[in-house]
Design a protein around this motif. Structure first.
Motif, PDB file in Angstrom:
ATOM      1  N   VAL B  10      -3.918   4.807   2.752  1.00  0.00           N
ATOM      2  CA  VAL B  10      -4.105   4.253   4.088  1.00  0.00           C
ATOM      3  C   VAL B  10      -5.140   3.149   3.952  1.00  0.00           C
ATOM      4  O   VAL B  10      -6.263   3.391   3.515  1.00  0.00           O
ATOM      5  N   TYR B  11      -4.762   1.910   4.298  1.00  0.00           N
ATOM      6  CA  TYR B  11      -5.722   0.806   4.207  1.00  0.00           C
ATOM      7  C   TYR B  11      -6.689   0.880   5.380  1.00  0.00           C
ATOM      8  O   TYR B  11      -6.347   1.406   6.430  1.00  0.00           O
ATOM      9  N   PRO B  12      -7.906   0.351   5.187  1.00  0.00           N
ATOM     10  CA  PRO B  12      -8.824   0.254   6.324  1.00  0.00           C
ATOM     11  C   PRO B  12      -8.107  -0.530   7.422  1.00  0.00           C
ATOM     12  O   PRO B  12      -7.491  -1.547   7.147  1.00  0.00           O
ATOM     13  N   PRO B  36      12.453  -2.670   1.248  1.00  0.00           N
ATOM     14  CA  PRO B  36      12.200  -3.852   2.076  1.00  0.00           C
ATOM     15  C   PRO B  36      10.733  -4.268   2.026  1.00  0.00           C
ATOM     16  O   PRO B  36       9.878  -3.502   1.594  1.00  0.00           O
ATOM     17  N   SER B  37      10.453  -5.480   2.471  1.00  0.00           N
ATOM     18  CA  SER B  37       9.097  -6.021   2.422  1.00  0.00           C
ATOM     19  C   SER B  37       8.120  -5.138   3.206  1.00  0.00           C
ATOM     20  O   SER B  37       8.437  -4.652   4.286  1.00  0.00           O
ATOM     21  N   GLY B  38       6.957  -4.906   2.616  1.00  0.00           N
ATOM     22  CA  GLY B  38       5.913  -4.167   3.306  1.00  0.00           C
ATOM     23  C   GLY B  38       6.040  -2.657   3.209  1.00  0.00           C
ATOM     24  O   GLY B  38       5.333  -1.925   3.900  1.00  0.00           O
ATOM     25  N   CYS B  39       6.916  -2.159   2.325  1.00  0.00           N
ATOM     26  CA  CYS B  39       7.128  -0.713   2.272  1.00  0.00           C
ATOM     27  C   CYS B  39       6.218  -0.040   1.246  1.00  0.00           C
ATOM     28  O   CYS B  39       6.365   1.141   0.972  1.00  0.00           O
ATOM     29  N   GLY B  40       5.292  -0.789   0.657  1.00  0.00           N
ATOM     30  CA  GLY B  40       4.288  -0.150  -0.194  1.00  0.00           C
ATOM     31  C   GLY B  40       4.572  -0.189  -1.689  1.00  0.00           C
ATOM     32  O   GLY B  40       3.953   0.543  -2.459  1.00  0.00           O
ATOM     33  N   LYS B  41       5.467  -1.054  -2.124  1.00  0.00           N
ATOM     34  CA  LYS B  41       5.799  -1.122  -3.555  1.00  0.00           C
ATOM     35  C   LYS B  41       4.620  -1.641  -4.363  1.00  0.00           C
ATOM     36  O   LYS B  41       4.220  -1.041  -5.356  1.00  0.00           O
ATOM     37  N   THR B  42       4.078  -2.786  -3.932  1.00  0.00           N
ATOM     38  CA  THR B  42       2.958  -3.372  -4.660  1.00  0.00           C
ATOM     39  C   THR B  42       1.767  -2.422  -4.654  1.00  0.00           C
ATOM     40  O   THR B  42       1.102  -2.220  -5.673  1.00  0.00           O
ATOM     41  N   THR B  43       1.519  -1.811  -3.506  1.00  0.00           N
ATOM     42  CA  THR B  43       0.406  -0.867  -3.401  1.00  0.00           C
ATOM     43  C   THR B  43       0.586   0.282  -4.393  1.00  0.00           C
ATOM     44  O   THR B  43      -0.355   0.651  -5.111  1.00  0.00           O
ATOM     45  N   SER B  44       1.788   0.827  -4.474  1.00  0.00           N
ATOM     46  CA  SER B  44       2.038   1.930  -5.405  1.00  0.00           C
ATOM     47  C   SER B  44       1.773   1.483  -6.836  1.00  0.00           C
ATOM     48  O   SER B  44       1.118   2.174  -7.621  1.00  0.00           O
TER      49      SER B  44
HETATM   50  N1  LIG Z   1      -5.444  -5.203   1.195  1.00  0.00           N
HETATM   51  C1  LIG Z   1      -4.769  -4.719   2.263  1.00  0.00           C
HETATM   52  N2  LIG Z   1      -5.419  -4.410   3.407  1.00  0.00           N
HETATM   53  C2  LIG Z   1      -4.751  -3.906   4.457  1.00  0.00           C
HETATM   54  N3  LIG Z   1      -3.432  -3.685   4.496  1.00  0.00           N
HETATM   55  C3  LIG Z   1      -2.717  -3.973   3.392  1.00  0.00           C
HETATM   56  C4  LIG Z   1      -3.354  -4.519   2.217  1.00  0.00           C
HETATM   57  N4  LIG Z   1      -2.402  -4.710   1.268  1.00  0.00           N
HETATM   58  C5  LIG Z   1      -1.238  -4.319   1.830  1.00  0.00           C
HETATM   59  N5  LIG Z   1      -1.412  -3.868   3.092  1.00  0.00           N
HETATM   60  C6  LIG Z   1      -0.376  -3.330   3.991  1.00  0.00           C
HETATM   61  O1  LIG Z   1       0.228  -2.223   3.352  1.00  0.00           O
HETATM   62  C7  LIG Z   1       1.634  -2.250   3.503  1.00  0.00           C
HETATM   63  C8  LIG Z   1       2.305  -2.220   2.150  1.00  0.00           C
HETATM   64  O2  LIG Z   1       1.988  -3.429   1.468  1.00  0.00           O
HETATM   65  P1  LIG Z   1       2.547  -3.757   0.011  1.00  0.00           P
HETATM   66  O3  LIG Z   1       1.934  -5.024  -0.409  1.00  0.00           O
HETATM   67  O4  LIG Z   1       2.357  -2.572  -0.861  1.00  0.00           O
HETATM   68  O5  LIG Z   1       4.086  -3.965   0.321  1.00  0.00           O
HETATM   69  P2  LIG Z   1       5.283  -4.429  -0.624  1.00  0.00           P
HETATM   70  O6  LIG Z   1       6.292  -3.346  -0.573  1.00  0.00           O
HETATM   71  O7  LIG Z   1       4.783  -4.814  -1.963  1.00  0.00           O
HETATM   72  O8  LIG Z   1       5.849  -5.693   0.155  1.00  0.00           O
HETATM   73  P3  LIG Z   1       6.437  -7.089  -0.394  1.00  0.00           P
HETATM   74  O9  LIG Z   1       7.844  -6.823  -0.828  1.00  0.00           O
HETATM   75  O10 LIG Z   1       6.409  -7.965   0.814  1.00  0.00           O
HETATM   76  O11 LIG Z   1       5.546  -7.574  -1.492  1.00  0.00           O
HETATM   77  C9  LIG Z   1       1.948  -3.481   4.332  1.00  0.00           C
HETATM   78  O12 LIG Z   1       2.150  -3.077   5.662  1.00  0.00           O
HETATM   79  C10 LIG Z   1       0.725  -4.337   4.197  1.00  0.00           C
HETATM   80  O13 LIG Z   1       0.508  -5.072   5.375  1.00  0.00           O
END
Ligand SMILES: Nc1ncnc2c1ncn2[C@@H]1O[C@H](COP(=O)(O)OP(=O)(O)OP(=O)(O)O)[C@@H](O)[C@H]1O
Ligand SMILES: [Mg+2]
Lengths: 224, 334
Positions: B10-12, B36-44
């Protein structure tokens, strides 16, 4: 004022260019450069680490921005007079006054250079496993150099022009020609002083431009 | 093996980027994270090398919690290819690639020599070495990004949309080269993409994420195409998943009929189907090594609705009509 008494005679008189003579133009230039280099050195030692720290951590950015504005609005001559009444005559008040002049542009440009970086590149550096100081010295600083050098060059120009104030409190430097010339109504001497200061400023900026070419990576200069 | 154990991020600000993720990325295999975009792939992905800290849960590499490892040391042991390459603009291509080996204590000269070899491996000739990133095309930059991540020969690679900034033709080429490289190297790879075709093509396993950072399904590409777990996954893998699924089936077991009616040359190679104005092109041929998708495509494109199979010598040795193919698929289903 009698206009025909203002000419290049003082500047072109070989007697005034004798190396080593106490009041010759080369001696004054040397002293002038001495104040300039010292002020830039002290200013850099003070401002660069603070600017890098603020830019690297993002902490205290208000300081970098406001110090810039406050510093620019301080009149150097007024500050110098104040310092002399507090500290007495000597090199110290002059160096402090000139350092106060160079800190703001160096601080602000260092900070601006650090902030203008592509954050993704910095992120990549951390992702490769660089430690914080490695990110700073191997990635952020080299990438911030073009902007940083811009600030340093403008600081150098200002200090070359302003170091003439040293003469106002009895020290040497090219300011002597201006002040003594005015005192004895020798306007050719004043003109000589003004011209030498201007030429010196151009030469200093040119040599710094060369330094910049040498230390800034070709990868940051755009493609050609 | 990389293991996500009930990981939450959970991001701040309160947005849940990753929601109770449990997932295993097997050693030596490429796992594609897609969604899809924004589903948390990069975060994972970034939680694996501690660029992002999980809110709760654990991530293990070969059973060891990454939270206990020194950050910089951990990252030096994991190749990281960043979305949009993230190359150092002030360093030459060669020095970019040499970055991690130098951090690990190699001399600059050793690291550069190894980097030079790697550049060739990713398809860049020696004269690129002295260039700066700004002097490269997008595709070349991505190759350098991959080489940089490979430089220290890490067992694990994290790749965040490594092939996104290039046109489809170059991407296709990068895919081919990359698959060949991976065949040699056998790295444990987590590859993020939002392109399901890329995931299916490159992934040994595919993990489909949905909005809100939840894992929708994980399986082999074939499983995903054959049996999507719900409507979201079915929609995401696409309407043509039936046809695409055929790419995983070999034509080896497909019964053929004897060659009949086809014009052949002296060596038995197909010349075409008889037509009023001479032989009509068969539209290509297939072998036992091709996939059923190739057969289906040939049958559709053939002027007579029949695909031609050839042996190793190029001689026609069997025919398959689209009826035959449909019957075969129907029989397989029951
Ligand atoms: N540093 C951050 N601070 C706050 N929220 C964030 C941060 N990084 C990502 N998020 C949020 O977390 C969610 C997941 O982001 P993430 O970058 O993991 O998505 P993604 O699946 O890689 O998307 P994309 O395909 O667009 O790269 C998004 O809703 C994004 O807005
Ligand atoms: Mg992403």
């Amino acid at each position: 004022m009698d206009a025909c008494r203002v000419n290049l005679s003082y500047l072109l008189d070989p007697a005034h260019w004798e190396i080593g003579a106490a009041y010759s133009i080369p001696t004054l230039i040397l002293a002038h450069l001495g104040y300039t280099v010292l002020a830039l050195l002290i200013g850099t030692v003070v401002a660069l680490p603070v600017g890098l720290y603020i830019g690297h951590t993002g902490r205290g950015s208000f300081l970098a921005i406001n110090a810039g504005n406050a510093g620019r609005s301080l009149p150097t001559l007024g500050l110098l007079m104040l310092l002399v009444t507090l500290l007495g005559l000597g090199l110290l008040p002059v160096l402090i006054a000139l350092t106060v002049l160079v800190v703001p542009p160096i601080l602000t440009s260092t900070y601006a250079g650090m902030r203008s970086l592509d954050r993704r590149v910095v992120d990549a550096a951390r992702g490769m496993g660089m430690r914080s100081w490695q990110v700073l010295t191997r990635v952020e600083l080299p990438m911030a150099l073009p902007v940083l050098m811009g600030g340093f060059r403008s600081a150098a120009l200002q200090v070359v022009a302003t170091a003439t104030v040293a003469a106002a409190v009895g020290l040497s430097g090219l300011g002597r020609l201006l002040i003594d010339g005015l005192a004895v109504n020798d306007y050719s001497r004043v003109l000589a002083g003004a011209i030498v200061v201007a030429v010196l400023a151009v030469l200093v900026d040119l040599s710094l431009a060369l330094v910049q070419r040498w230390i800034v990576s070709p990868g940051l200069k755009g493609t050609d | 093996m990389i293991t996500f154990e009930d990981v939450v991020k959970v991001y701040p600000g309160g947005s849940t980027a990753v929601d109770h993720l449990s997932l295993e990325l097997p050693t030596g295999k490429l796992t594609a994270l897609v969604g899809p975009s924004g589903c948390g792939k990069t975060t994972s992905l970034r939680m694996i090398n501690r660029m992002v800290t999980p809110t709760s849960g654990r991530i293990l590499i070969d059973g060891e919690d990454v939270a206990g490892r020194d950050e910089a040391a951990l990252r030096r042991g994991i190749g990281y290819v960043i979305q949009h390459a993230g190359l150092f603009p002030h360093r030459t291509v060669l020095d970019n690639v040499a970055t991690v080996p130098v951090l690990l204590g190699k001399t600059r000269r050793e690291a550069r020599a190894a980097a030079q070899e790697l550049l060739e491996r990713v398809g860049l000739s020696a004269d690129f070495a002295k260039r700066y990133p700004a002097q490269l095309s997008g595709g070349q930059q991505q190759r350098v990004g991959v080489a940089r991540a490979l430089a220290a020969d890490p067992p694990i690679m994290l790749m965040d949309e490594p092939f996104s900034a290039v046109d489809p033709v170059v991407r296709e080429q990068l895919h081919r080269e990359f698959l060949r490289l991976q065949e040699d190297l056998g790295k444990t790879i987590a590859l993020v993409t939002h392109d399901i075709d890329e995931a299916i093509k490159l992934g040994d396993r595919v993990a489909v994420f949905r909005q809100g950072g939840r894992l929708a399904q994980v399986g082999t590409p074939r499983e995903l195409l054959a049996a999507p777990s719900d409507d979201f996954v079915a929609e995401f893998v696409g309407r043509d998943r039936g046809l695409r699924g055929l790419s995983f089936d070999s034509a080896a077991g497909l019964p053929v009929r004897p060659v009949d009616g086809l014009l052949l040359d002296d060596a038995g190679r197909p010349l075409g189907w008889p037509g009023d104005d001479g032989p009509r092109d068969t539209g290509g041929t297939f072998t036992k090594d091709d996939s059923l998708r190739v057969v289906a495509d040939l049958a559709i494109r053939s002027p007579v609705g029949i695909a031609v199979r050839v042996g190793p010598d190029g001689a026609a040795d069997g025919l398959v009509s689209h009826h035959d193919l449909a019957d075969y698929l129907a029989g397989r289903r029951s």
